[in-house]
Design an enzyme around this catalytic site. Structure first.
Site, mmCIF file in Angstrom:
data_model
loop_
_atom_site.group_PDB
_atom_site.id
_atom_site.type_symbol
_atom_site.label_atom_id
_atom_site.label_comp_id
_atom_site.label_asym_id
_atom_site.label_seq_id
_atom_site.Cartn_x
_atom_site.Cartn_y
_atom_site.Cartn_z
ATOM 1 N N CYS A 44 4.252 6.440 10.311
ATOM 2 C CA CYS A 44 4.146 7.215 9.068
ATOM 3 C C CYS A 44 5.321 8.160 8.858
ATOM 4 C CB CYS A 44 2.826 7.982 9.030
ATOM 5 S SG CYS A 44 1.404 6.880 9.099
ATOM 6 N N GLY B 42 -6.836 0.498 2.935
ATOM 7 C CA GLY B 42 -7.857 1.460 3.335
ATOM 8 C C GLY B 42 -7.463 2.310 4.520
ATOM 9 N N GLY C 254 2.257 4.824 1.597
ATOM 10 C CA GLY C 254 2.562 5.244 2.955
ATOM 11 C C GLY C 254 3.808 4.573 3.517
ATOM 12 N N GLN C 255 3.998 4.722 4.825
ATOM 13 C CA GLN C 255 5.205 4.240 5.481
ATOM 14 C C GLN C 255 4.848 3.155 6.500
ATOM 15 O OE1 GLN C 255 8.087 7.470 6.175
ATOM 16 N NE2 GLN C 255 6.708 8.847 5.079
ATOM 17 N N THR D 59 3.134 1.505 9.796
ATOM 18 C CA THR D 59 2.031 1.687 10.722
ATOM 19 C C THR D 59 1.862 0.420 11.554
ATOM 20 O OG1 THR D 59 -0.215 2.561 10.968
ATOM 21 C CG2 THR D 59 0.131 0.868 9.279
ATOM 22 N N GLY E 229 -3.930 4.283 4.022
ATOM 23 C CA GLY E 229 -2.956 3.727 3.087
ATOM 24 C C GLY E 229 -3.683 2.870 2.071
ATOM 25 N N ARG F 253 0.844 -1.197 0.000
ATOM 26 C CA ARG F 253 0.000 0.000 0.000
ATOM 27 C C ARG F 253 0.872 1.236 0.000
ATOM 28 N NH1 ARG F 253 1.387 2.035 4.593
ATOM 29 N NH2 ARG F 253 1.728 0.699 6.399
#
Length: 218
Positions: free
Chosen positions: A177, A159, A76-77, A79, A148, A74
């Site tokens: 993040c 999601g 983003g970073q 999580t 994400g 996904r």
């Protein structure tokens, strides 16, 4: 919403779902949605404690691998997912809606903001930080929801996640993040003094979803 999309399946999972199993099920559903052999779906669930790394994750942001780490694919970073956090996997066909990723992410943000408003929590966007944030009077801000997403054939998956009452200390194994500024942390509805149930949150999410994305299958 394009009426050709039809109502969305709204599925609430009663048991904790292993992450790899969830990804496998999502990918199968995305393919079926693309081929129009299954309706769109929002899948609400919880995971056992784990970390996921998005496509922008930096190695240095994994401080301590206290829990299993998954490469998610996904955006983003890093999580965290775990008990007490409502994960909502959103599988919508943007071919039948609007093929605009930025607008879709904006709609996800609005969905979370409206759901939080039902508990009198003011969730806010930040241009330089992904997710939904709660501002405090002393200048600190805490993230209460993460976003994400990934697309395949213009069908969305992965999601959002909303912190209801997770163990916030579990976030300490990562830089959530990629945000290192000490003014910015993580929070939850429970930490804000709102001991709401997961069922309460699901109702708020459902009502807000219909406002933004259209009808849910009854």
């Amino acid at each position: 919403m394009d009426e050709a999309a039809g109502p969305v399946d709204w599925t609430i999972e009663g048991n904790s779902v292993p992450y790899a199993d969830a990804v496998q099920r999502m990918e199968a559903r995305v393919e079926a949605i693309y081929r129009r052999t299954a309706p769109e779906q929002v899948w609400l669930l919880e995971h056992p404690p784990l970390y996921t790394a998005g496509t922008s994750a930096q190695d240095g942001d994994l401080i301590l691998a206290r829990f299993p780490v998954f490469q998610s694919g996904r955006g983003g970073q890093y999580t965290y997912h775990g008990p007490g956090q409502r994960v909502a996997y959103v599988m919508l066909d943007l071919n039948r809606r609007k093929p605009d990723v930025r607008e879709f992410v904006h709609a996800l943000e609005e969905w979370l903001i409206r759901a939080l408003a039902r508990f009198n929590v003011k969730g806010e966007r930040r241009n330089d930080r992904i997710g939904i944030w709660v501002a405090h009077g002393d200048g600190r801000e805490d993230k209460i929801a993460a976003i994400g997403v990934r697309l395949r054939h213009w069908v969305t998956f992965h999601g959002v996640s909303l912190n209801v009452d997770p163990e916030l200390e579990h976030f300490s194994g990562i830089v959530p993040c990629g945000v290192r500024d000490e003014r910015f942390g993580v929070t939850s509805l429970a930490a804000l003094g709102l001991p709401v149930t997961m069922a309460d949150v699901d109702i708020a999410l459902k009502l807000a979803f219909e406002e933004i994305f259209g009808p849910i299958r009854r």
